[in-house]
Design a protein around this motif. Structure first.
Motif, PDB file in Angstrom:
ATOM      1  N   SER A   1       0.906  -1.197   0.051  1.00 26.07           N
ATOM      2  CA  SER A   1      -0.108   0.015   0.155  1.00 26.07           C
ATOM      3  C   SER A   1       0.701   1.227   0.052  1.00 26.07           C
ATOM      4  O   SER A   1       0.446   2.143  -0.623  1.00 26.07           O
ATOM      5  CB  SER A   1      -0.842  -0.100   1.101  1.00 26.07           C
TER       6      SER A   1
ATOM      7  N   LYS B   1       3.396  -0.718  -5.957  1.00 32.03           N
ATOM      8  CA  LYS B   1       2.607  -1.471  -5.520  1.00 32.03           C
ATOM      9  C   LYS B   1       3.088  -2.905  -5.540  1.00 32.03           C
ATOM     10  O   LYS B   1       2.578  -3.906  -5.766  1.00 32.03           O
ATOM     11  CB  LYS B   1       1.401  -1.517  -6.363  1.00 32.03           C
TER      12      LYS B   1
ATOM     13  N   ARG C   1     -11.412  -9.334   3.609  1.00 37.35           N
ATOM     14  CA  ARG C   1     -10.142  -9.107   2.726  1.00 37.35           C
ATOM     15  C   ARG C   1      -9.839 -10.676   1.985  1.00 37.35           C
ATOM     16  O   ARG C   1      -9.426 -10.472   0.889  1.00 37.35           O
ATOM     17  CB  ARG C   1      -8.918  -8.639   3.270  1.00 37.35           C
TER      18      ARG C   1
ATOM     19  N   GLU D   1      -7.042  -1.370   5.867  1.00 36.69           N
ATOM     20  CA  GLU D   1      -6.173  -0.297   5.812  1.00 36.69           C
ATOM     21  C   GLU D   1      -6.785   0.521   4.442  1.00 36.69           C
ATOM     22  O   GLU D   1      -6.668   1.669   4.472  1.00 36.69           O
ATOM     23  CB  GLU D   1      -4.837  -0.554   5.430  1.00 36.69           C
ATOM     24  N   ALA D   2      -7.352  -0.249   3.383  1.00 38.49           N
ATOM     25  CA  ALA D   2      -8.059   0.403   2.246  1.00 38.49           C
ATOM     26  C   ALA D   2      -9.447   0.376   2.265  1.00 38.49           C
ATOM     27  O   ALA D   2     -10.160   0.786   1.403  1.00 38.49           O
ATOM     28  CB  ALA D   2      -7.398  -0.639   1.147  1.00 38.49           C
ATOM     29  N   SER D   3     -10.038   0.153   3.377  1.00 32.94           N
ATOM     30  CA  SER D   3     -11.626   0.015   3.619  1.00 32.94           C
ATOM     31  C   SER D   3     -11.998   1.249   4.229  1.00 32.94           C
ATOM     32  O   SER D   3     -12.432   1.181   5.297  1.00 32.94           O
ATOM     33  CB  SER D   3     -12.006  -1.181   4.481  1.00 32.94           C
ATOM     34  N   ASP D   4     -12.242   2.296   3.443  1.00 33.50           N
ATOM     35  CA  ASP D   4     -12.608   3.657   4.099  1.00 33.50           C
ATOM     36  C   ASP D   4     -14.177   3.654   4.583  1.00 33.50           C
ATOM     37  O   ASP D   4     -14.380   4.296   5.608  1.00 33.50           O
ATOM     38  CB  ASP D   4     -12.525   4.778   2.984  1.00 33.50           C
TER      39      ASP D   4
END
Length: 744
Positions: free
Chosen positions: A360, A365, A495, A537-540
């Motif tokens: 991330s 990437k 995830r 971490e990427a799940s706003d």
């Protein structure tokens, strides 16, 4: 599974750690400016000159012709400073170098003659570089002196002195005042270079040359320099580069393996410079930097290189492993054979938390977690792996999907719109988390339930067989329930599904809770920090939902951001690297001075073990008493309680499996229990060890009645020391190790 080097390297193919900096990509000569400036910063003028002389034919000429493109792309500008004055440092370094005697190259003489037409900057540098390789070179020049376009510059006398010094130790035949009108009139040549200068004779070939190989339409004829429209600076650079292409042609008939794709666009590829300190440019006190001024100016170089993953990952720093090195070691380990060769990255491979932070944070990437998971899978498939490191979690996964597993739509229905997937740890931590959440879902939605495991333990352990079997099991359950949308309370589960079963629709429990308007969370702390699990971490959306629930309770949320860091539980590194595990856990536990609100039961457990004030968001939503530390055995009991309670509510009976050793009555002191938890030894393991010893009569008994017994399992050998008191076994010590032994 046979691993190829490319299998490992594809994970790091886009990593540019160790590649040239932006200034070098801008440099027509491709000089390693980081290295040169480092030498200058230490006052190593001779070393600077030698390195530059190796890279370019004529350092003084090259430096004087330079258009300072490197300075335009110096990343010192990104922190608000003037760029490093690279050309001024270069001029000083050349001036202060005492040893400028040209190196003598003793190359093996080669038979293929090379002709060069033109003795300007391109022709001279090409002739010098090719002659260094041992080829006989003849230079044809129409004028009576060498230099070409260089002769019009006021520095030419100094240029000529340098050029003549270089050719004094490199054998090249110069044929001056000789005009070539036809290539066919020249003596025999195997390769020929057109470098006739601006407006020079192209022989009908220079206009259509290939810009990478410099080849023209005629075999063996190359064209470089100002005759092709190149400026003087780049003409000299092309002369430096063509030598490899010519040699490749002479050896193989083609130039492919000598091609160097130098993407000038990469001069715009910059890296982050966190914590960089401003350093104003050094002002010259004369026409040339003094030695101290040159050293100070060179020291302003930030030695730009991307090491984002390295600075962001504690594990990579601990083992000092850069991505390309790591990929090579993963491949090397895949070829290792016991007793013949050893592995070099086993500890590293099993010390990764699989948090995904490296990927991330990486501008390209690059997925180092995926690389190390590949290593784990390869080791397991080759049966050359440490099974003890993941044995406990794989056994618990098997338990979660078998004895504690269950899947069905609501009673009396063949299908449902939603299905709650709490994961294997939510109910193990506190059955009320599952009961209350499922009550909320059934009251508001048509919801079934799937009790099981997402497969993360198998994935982290590299057990692809178990991963696939688990996916097939879940897909079968999902399809039999009418393909409902699954509701997740665990970000790791979500995830895993996103990665391996993207066709299954997903929604977060916290999103439904926050958007329902039907829950009234209660505050536990007046002010708190929210620790987001690394898997979110990427799940706003999930993050926002949790914050909404916490704020709805009246808790003031700080601006603390865990920024994707793992609590230490990820990847199950506890046994592989207990020191790193503790470092990570302690670091995250005390990063914020405020209490934590979490929405991962593993995070809650890690922090609770470190006495960090912490609650799960479901404690607030359902007004539950926050639970403290629970044992491994209690987790199993809780998981069975979840299944039994839900089935009983549906009018079904469930009796957990009874094993002979379940009736063994043990008493374990607190310190021993604490040590067992750290080693992942359960009460059931202790009971089974004692039961096996009692059944077999094996063990050691001292004069005080203390018994030491053992139990050998596929991954571990367990030892228990106890005293028998009637039907009670008083345990005094428990430990395990990976050694196996056999009775002779």
């Amino acid at each position: 599974m046979t691993m190829l080097l490319e299998d490992a390297q594809r994970f790091t193919a886009h990593c540019f750690n160790g590649e040239p900096a932006s200034c070098t990509y801008a440099c027509p000569y491709h000089l390693d400016l980081r290295s040169l400036l480092k030498k200058a910063g230490k006052g190593r003028w001779d070393s600077y000159y030698k390195e530059m002389a190796t890279a370019v034919s004529f350092p003084l000429v090259a430096g004087s012709l330079c258009d300072r493109a490197c300075e335009t792309h110096c990343q010192r500008r990104l922190v608000g400073d003037e760029p490093v004055q690279i050309r001024e440092v270069e001029a000083a370094a050349i001036a202060y170098a005492k040893n400028q005697v040209p190196d003598v190259f003793s190359s093996v003489p080669k038979p293929d003659p090379v002709a060069v037409i033109g003795a300007g900057p391109a022709g001279l540098s090409a002739a010098f570089q090719i002659a260094r390789k041992g080829y006989p070179v003849t230079v044809y020049e129409a004028a009576d002196t060498i230099g070409g376009s260089l002769k019009g510059r006021e520095e030419f006398p100094r240029f000529l002195e340098e050029i003549q010094a270089k050719f004094s130790v490199t054998q090249v035949e110069f044929r001056l005042s000789e005009t070539v009108t036809s290539l066919d009139d020249l003596p025999e040549w195997k390769a020929l270079i057109l470098a006739t200068g601006k407006g020079g004779n192209t022989f009908g070939l220079a206009d259509n040359r290939d810009d990478i190989s410099f080849q023209t339409a005629r075999a063996g004829v190359f064209a470089i320099g100002e005759v092709c429209g190149t400026d003087t600076c780049h003409a000299l650079a092309e002369g430096n580069r063509i030598a490899n292409c010519v040699e490749a042609y002479l050896l193989s008939g083609g130039t492919e393996f000598a091609h160097v794709q130098w993407d000038r666009e990469l001069c715009n590829r910059y890296v982050d410079h966190p914590g960089a300190v401003s350093k104003p440019a050094v002002v010259k006190t004369g026409e040339l930097f003094t030695k101290d001024e040159a050293k100070a100016e060179a020291s302003r170089c930030m030695e730009c290189d991307c090491d984002k993953c390295f600075t962001e990952c504690d594990m990579l720093r601990k083992y000092k492993k850069k991505p390309h090195k790591l990929a090579t070691e993963v491949y090397m380990d895949s070829t290792a054979r016991p007793r013949i060769s050893a592995t070099v990255a086993t500890r590293t491979a099993y010390s990764c938390t699989m948090c995904g932070r490296c990927r991330s944070k990486c501008p390209e990437k690059v997925d180092l977690g995926g690389l190390l998971q590949l290593s784990r899978a390869n080791r397991l498939e080759r049966d050359y792996y440490p099974p003890a490191l993941h044995d406990y979690w794989l056994r618990e996964m098997d338990f979660a999907v078998s004895e504690a597993g269950f899947a069905a739509p609501p009673p009396g229905q063949d299908a449902c719109q939603y299905a709650f997937f709490p994961g294997c740890q939510l109910g193990a931590a506190n059955p009320e988390y599952v009961f209350r959440s499922y009550d909320f879902l059934t009251e508001n939605y048509d919801t079934g339930i799937i009790l099981g495991c997402c497969g993360a333990p198998a994935y982290w352990g590299g057990d692809n067989r178990r991963v696939t079997e688990n996916q097939d099991r879940i897909r079968g359950q999902w399809e039999s329930m009418g393909k409902p949308t699954l509701v997740f309370a665990c970000a790791t589960c979500e995830r895993q599904f996103e990665k391996f079963m993207p066709e299954i629709p997903r929604v977060s429990l916290y999103t439904l809770l926050a958007g329902s308007g039907k829950v009234a969370p209660k505050a536990v702390f007046p002010q708190a920090s929210i620790f987001d699990p690394c898997s979110a971490e990427a799940s706003d959306g999930i993050k926002a939902a949790v914050r909404s629930l916490v704020e709805k309770a009246g808790t003031a949320v700080s601006d603390y951001d865990s920024d994707g860091f793992c609590c230490g539980n990820g990847g199950h590194i506890m046994l592989a690297n207990p020191d790193l595990y503790n470092d990570l856990a302690n670091k995250q536990a005390y990063e914020s001075d405020l209490p934590y609100v979490v929405y991962c039961v593993n995070c809650r457990e890690v922090f609770a073990q470190r006495e960090k004030p912490c609650v799960h968001v479901l404690d607030m939503v359902f007004d539950l008493e926050p639970c403290g530390n629970i044992t491994l055995e209690e987790k199993r009991v809780n998981s069975l309680k979840v299944k039994k309670t839900i089935l009983k509510k549906w009018g079904q009976d469930f009796t957990p499996q009874h094993r002979p050793w379940d009736d063994v009555n043990i008493q374990i002191p607190g310190p021993v229990q604490e040590a067992m938890e750290k080693k992942l030894i359960t009460d059931s393991d202790v009971r089974e060890t004692i039961w096996s010893a009692e059944q077999s009569g094996e063990g050691f008994t001292d004069e005080d009645g203390n018994v030491a017994c053992w139990m050998v399992k596929p991954a571990l050998t367990y030892w228990v020391q106890y005293q028998k008191d009637g039907d009670l076994y008083r345990v005094s010590d428990v430990y395990c190790h990976r050694m196996h032994f056999r009775n002779n």
